[in-house]
Design a protein around this motif. Structure first.
Motif, PDB file in Angstrom:
ATOM      1  N   ALA A 145     -31.761  -2.823  -6.035  1.00 46.58           N
ATOM      2  CA  ALA A 145     -32.261  -4.088  -5.492  1.00 46.58           C
ATOM      3  C   ALA A 145     -31.504  -4.445  -4.217  1.00 46.58           C
ATOM      4  CB  ALA A 145     -32.121  -5.205  -6.525  1.00 46.58           C
ATOM      5  N   HIS A 146     -30.216  -4.182  -4.216  1.00 46.56           N
ATOM      6  CA  HIS A 146     -29.416  -4.451  -3.011  1.00 46.56           C
ATOM      7  C   HIS A 146     -29.824  -3.516  -1.870  1.00 46.56           C
ATOM      8  CE1 HIS A 146     -26.045  -5.505  -0.485  1.00 46.56           C
ATOM      9  NE2 HIS A 146     -25.684  -4.243  -0.434  1.00 46.56           N
ATOM     10  N   LEU A 147     -29.987  -2.241  -2.179  1.00 52.77           N
ATOM     11  CA  LEU A 147     -30.331  -1.266  -1.143  1.00 52.77           C
ATOM     12  C   LEU A 147     -31.763  -1.440  -0.647  1.00 52.77           C
ATOM     13  CD1 LEU A 147     -28.659   1.895  -2.692  1.00 52.77           C
ATOM     14  CD2 LEU A 147     -27.849   0.568  -0.726  1.00 52.77           C
ATOM     15  N   ARG A 148     -32.692  -1.715  -1.545  1.00 51.93           N
ATOM     16  CA  ARG A 148     -34.111  -1.788  -1.173  1.00 51.93           C
ATOM     17  C   ARG A 148     -34.462  -3.106  -0.497  1.00 51.93           C
ATOM     18  NH1 ARG A 148     -38.389  -1.075   0.882  1.00 51.93           N
ATOM     19  NH2 ARG A 148     -40.294  -0.544  -0.169  1.00 51.93           N
ATOM     20  N   ASN A 149     -33.992  -4.216  -1.071  1.00 52.19           N
ATOM     21  CA  ASN A 149     -34.372  -5.533  -0.554  1.00 52.19           C
ATOM     22  C   ASN A 149     -33.318  -6.167   0.339  1.00 52.19           C
ATOM     23  OD1 ASN A 149     -36.726  -5.375  -1.933  1.00 52.19           O
ATOM     24  ND2 ASN A 149     -36.240  -6.944  -3.436  1.00 52.19           N
ATOM     25  N   GLY A 150     -32.113  -5.646   0.290  1.00 56.39           N
ATOM     26  CA  GLY A 150     -31.047  -6.251   1.086  1.00 56.39           C
ATOM     27  C   GLY A 150     -30.577  -7.576   0.512  1.00 56.39           C
ATOM     28  N   ASP A 151     -30.834  -7.802  -0.787  1.00 54.23           N
ATOM     29  CA  ASP A 151     -30.359  -9.034  -1.407  1.00 54.23           C
ATOM     30  C   ASP A 151     -28.849  -9.115  -1.303  1.00 54.23           C
ATOM     31  OD1 ASP A 151     -32.874  -9.890  -2.146  1.00 54.23           O
ATOM     32  OD2 ASP A 151     -32.760  -9.040  -4.158  1.00 54.23           O
ATOM     33  N   THR A 152     -28.361 -10.324  -1.085  1.00 55.69           N
ATOM     34  CA  THR A 152     -26.911 -10.492  -0.962  1.00 55.69           C
ATOM     35  C   THR A 152     -26.264 -10.292  -2.324  1.00 55.69           C
ATOM     36  OG1 THR A 152     -26.985 -12.861  -1.413  1.00 55.69           O
ATOM     37  CG2 THR A 152     -27.200 -12.174   0.902  1.00 55.69           C
ATOM     38  N   LEU A 153     -25.009  -9.913  -2.294  1.00 54.48           N
ATOM     39  CA  LEU A 153     -24.282  -9.700  -3.537  1.00 54.48           C
ATOM     40  C   LEU A 153     -24.125 -11.009  -4.309  1.00 54.48           C
ATOM     41  CD1 LEU A 153     -21.600  -7.148  -2.327  1.00 54.48           C
ATOM     42  CD2 LEU A 153     -23.657  -6.697  -3.659  1.00 54.48           C
ATOM     43  N   THR A 154     -24.062 -12.115  -3.606  1.00 58.02           N
ATOM     44  CA  THR A 154     -23.953 -13.416  -4.264  1.00 58.02           C
ATOM     45  C   THR A 154     -25.211 -13.715  -5.076  1.00 58.02           C
ATOM     46  OG1 THR A 154     -22.590 -14.196  -2.433  1.00 58.02           O
ATOM     47  CG2 THR A 154     -23.538 -15.874  -3.870  1.00 58.02           C
ATOM     48  N   ARG A 155     -26.371 -13.475  -4.489  1.00 56.39           N
ATOM     49  CA  ARG A 155     -27.636 -13.705  -5.206  1.00 56.39           C
ATOM     50  C   ARG A 155     -27.783 -12.752  -6.379  1.00 56.39           C
ATOM     51  NH1 ARG A 155     -32.763 -14.283  -1.560  1.00 56.39           N
ATOM     52  NH2 ARG A 155     -33.539 -14.955  -3.576  1.00 56.39           N
ATOM     53  N   LEU A 156     -27.433 -11.487  -6.168  1.00 55.65           N
ATOM     54  CA  LEU A 156     -27.539 -10.512  -7.244  1.00 55.65           C
ATOM     55  C   LEU A 156     -26.560 -10.827  -8.373  1.00 55.65           C
ATOM     56  CD1 LEU A 156     -27.965  -7.279  -5.140  1.00 55.65           C
ATOM     57  CD2 LEU A 156     -29.670  -8.315  -6.638  1.00 55.65           C
ATOM     58  N   ALA A 157     -25.348 -11.236  -8.013  1.00 55.04           N
ATOM     59  CA  ALA A 157     -24.352 -11.582  -9.031  1.00 55.04           C
ATOM     60  C   ALA A 157     -24.854 -12.738  -9.881  1.00 55.04           C
ATOM     61  CB  ALA A 157     -23.025 -11.943  -8.359  1.00 55.04           C
ATOM     62  N   CYS A 158     -25.459 -13.704  -9.255  1.00 52.60           N
ATOM     63  CA  CYS A 158     -26.004 -14.845  -9.992  1.00 52.60           C
ATOM     64  C   CYS A 158     -27.142 -14.392 -10.904  1.00 52.60           C
ATOM     65  CB  CYS A 158     -26.496 -15.901  -9.005  1.00 52.60           C
ATOM     66  SG  CYS A 158     -27.166 -17.358  -9.816  1.00 52.60           S
ATOM     67  N   GLY A 159     -28.032 -13.561 -10.398  1.00 52.31           N
ATOM     68  CA  GLY A 159     -29.162 -13.092 -11.183  1.00 52.31           C
ATOM     69  C   GLY A 159     -28.765 -12.224 -12.363  1.00 52.31           C
ATOM     70  N   PHE A 160     -27.699 -11.465 -12.223  1.00 52.08           N
ATOM     71  CA  PHE A 160     -27.243 -10.584 -13.299  1.00 52.08           C
ATOM     72  C   PHE A 160     -26.101 -11.206 -14.109  1.00 52.08           C
ATOM     73  CE2 PHE A 160     -29.563  -7.533 -10.771  1.00 52.08           C
ATOM     74  CZ  PHE A 160     -30.061  -6.642 -11.705  1.00 52.08           C
ATOM     75  N   ILE A 173     -22.965 -11.968 -13.322  1.00 54.52           N
ATOM     76  CA  ILE A 173     -21.672 -11.311 -13.157  1.00 54.52           C
ATOM     77  C   ILE A 173     -21.003 -11.913 -11.934  1.00 54.52           C
ATOM     78  CG2 ILE A 173     -22.336  -9.137 -14.263  1.00 54.52           C
ATOM     79  CD1 ILE A 173     -22.824  -7.955 -11.482  1.00 54.52           C
ATOM     80  N   GLY A 174     -19.764 -11.588 -11.706  1.00 53.28           N
ATOM     81  CA  GLY A 174     -19.060 -12.074 -10.532  1.00 53.28           C
ATOM     82  C   GLY A 174     -19.453 -11.293  -9.286  1.00 53.28           C
ATOM     83  N   VAL A 175     -19.221 -11.889  -8.135  1.00 50.91           N
ATOM     84  CA  VAL A 175     -19.562 -11.243  -6.865  1.00 50.91           C
ATOM     85  C   VAL A 175     -18.745  -9.967  -6.680  1.00 50.91           C
ATOM     86  CG1 VAL A 175     -19.610 -11.535  -4.356  1.00 50.91           C
ATOM     87  CG2 VAL A 175     -20.218 -13.443  -5.824  1.00 50.91           C
ATOM     88  N   THR A 176     -17.476  -9.998  -7.057  1.00 49.62           N
ATOM     89  CA  THR A 176     -16.629  -8.816  -6.931  1.00 49.62           C
ATOM     90  C   THR A 176     -17.128  -7.692  -7.827  1.00 49.62           C
ATOM     91  OG1 THR A 176     -14.749 -10.235  -6.449  1.00 49.62           O
ATOM     92  CG2 THR A 176     -14.252  -7.980  -7.066  1.00 49.62           C
ATOM     93  N   THR A 177     -17.566  -8.024  -9.024  1.00 49.82           N
ATOM     94  CA  THR A 177     -18.108  -7.023  -9.942  1.00 49.82           C
ATOM     95  C   THR A 177     -19.394  -6.436  -9.365  1.00 49.82           C
ATOM     96  OG1 THR A 177     -17.152  -8.198 -11.823  1.00 49.82           O
ATOM     97  CG2 THR A 177     -18.909  -6.624 -12.306  1.00 49.82           C
ATOM     98  N   ALA A 178     -20.239  -7.292  -8.800  1.00 46.78           N
ATOM     99  CA  ALA A 178     -21.484  -6.805  -8.172  1.00 46.78           C
ATOM    100  C   ALA A 178     -21.146  -5.841  -7.042  1.00 46.78           C
ATOM    101  CB  ALA A 178     -22.317  -7.968  -7.659  1.00 46.78           C
ATOM    102  N   TRP A 179     -20.169  -6.204  -6.206  1.00 48.25           N
ATOM    103  CA  TRP A 179     -19.765  -5.333  -5.099  1.00 48.25           C
ATOM    104  C   TRP A 179     -19.273  -3.996  -5.641  1.00 48.25           C
ATOM    105  CZ3 TRP A 179     -15.127  -3.007  -3.846  1.00 48.25           C
ATOM    106  CH2 TRP A 179     -15.087  -2.397  -2.594  1.00 48.25           C
ATOM    107  N   ARG A 180     -18.443  -4.021  -6.682  1.00 48.70           N
ATOM    108  CA  ARG A 180     -17.904  -2.791  -7.275  1.00 48.70           C
ATOM    109  C   ARG A 180     -19.017  -1.918  -7.842  1.00 48.70           C
ATOM    110  NH1 ARG A 180     -14.377  -5.373 -10.559  1.00 48.70           N
ATOM    111  NH2 ARG A 180     -15.606  -4.698 -12.325  1.00 48.70           N
ATOM    112  N   TYR A 181     -19.981  -2.535  -8.528  1.00 44.01           N
ATOM    113  CA  TYR A 181     -21.091  -1.781  -9.113  1.00 44.01           C
ATOM    114  C   TYR A 181     -21.961  -1.136  -8.034  1.00 44.01           C
ATOM    115  CZ  TYR A 181     -20.373  -3.480 -13.912  1.00 44.01           C
ATOM    116  OH  TYR A 181     -19.882  -3.732 -15.169  1.00 44.01           O
ATOM    117  N   VAL A 182     -22.250  -1.866  -6.977  1.00 42.13           N
ATOM    118  CA  VAL A 182     -23.072  -1.318  -5.882  1.00 42.13           C
ATOM    119  C   VAL A 182     -22.312  -0.195  -5.183  1.00 42.13           C
ATOM    120  CG1 VAL A 182     -24.075  -1.847  -3.623  1.00 42.13           C
ATOM    121  CG2 VAL A 182     -24.451  -3.401  -5.540  1.00 42.13           C
ATOM    122  N   ARG A 183     -21.045  -0.406  -4.910  1.00 43.13           N
ATOM    123  CA  ARG A 183     -20.223   0.617  -4.248  1.00 43.13           C
ATOM    124  C   ARG A 183     -20.159   1.896  -5.093  1.00 43.13           C
ATOM    125  NH1 ARG A 183     -19.867   1.401   0.391  1.00 43.13           N
ATOM    126  NH2 ARG A 183     -19.991   3.554  -0.143  1.00 43.13           N
TER     127      ARG A 183
END
Length: 127
Positions: free
Chosen positions: A47-62, A64-74
């Motif tokens: 979702a981050h790669l395809r739509n460019g959703d921010t990690l903050t929005r994705l973290a809220c939707g899933f 989880i924390g923003v740092t965790t979202a960043w770690r998972y995407v990385r």
């Protein structure tokens, strides 16, 4: 905060492929319990790669924390990059195609798919 369902154009094959890579990686590392299962982590990263959703929005939707979202995407990007062909192999494969999609842009190839690519004389192997 408002939330809403959304859809992204994504193949099941892509999602399953990335989820399998994540699952294998976790098994190799003997990783302990994680907040998201491999399928959810794959969906988050794609979702981050395809739509460019921010990690903050994705973290809220899933949830989880923003740092965790960043770690998972990385982590997902690193796993995908490790399975990618090198540039040389990719260019050899591209030479046989009529069209190539690069960064979402359709590019017409100058080589006919019925012709074999030519190798310049100075790089040909002598034997």
């Amino acid at each position: 905060m408002l939330s809403y369902p959304a859809a992204i154009p994504l193949s099941t094959r892509s999602l399953n492929h990335l989820a399998a890579l994540i699952r294998a990686h976790r098994t190799r590392r003997r990783s302990r319990w994680r907040r998201l299962d491999p399928g959810q982590q794959a969906l988050l990263a794609l979702a981050h790669l395809r739509n460019g959703d921010t990690l903050t929005r994705l973290a809220c939707g899933f949830t989880i924390g923003v740092t965790t979202a960043w770690r998972y995407v990385r982590e997902a990007i690193d796993l995908l990059a490790a399975t990618a062909d090198d540039l040389n192999t990719t260019m050899i494969r591209i030479r046989t195609l009529a069209y190539v999609i690069l960064d979402g842009t359709l590019i017409r190839s100058t080589v006919s798919p019925t012709r074999s690519p030519t190798i310049p004389a100075n790089t040909a192997a002598t034997g």
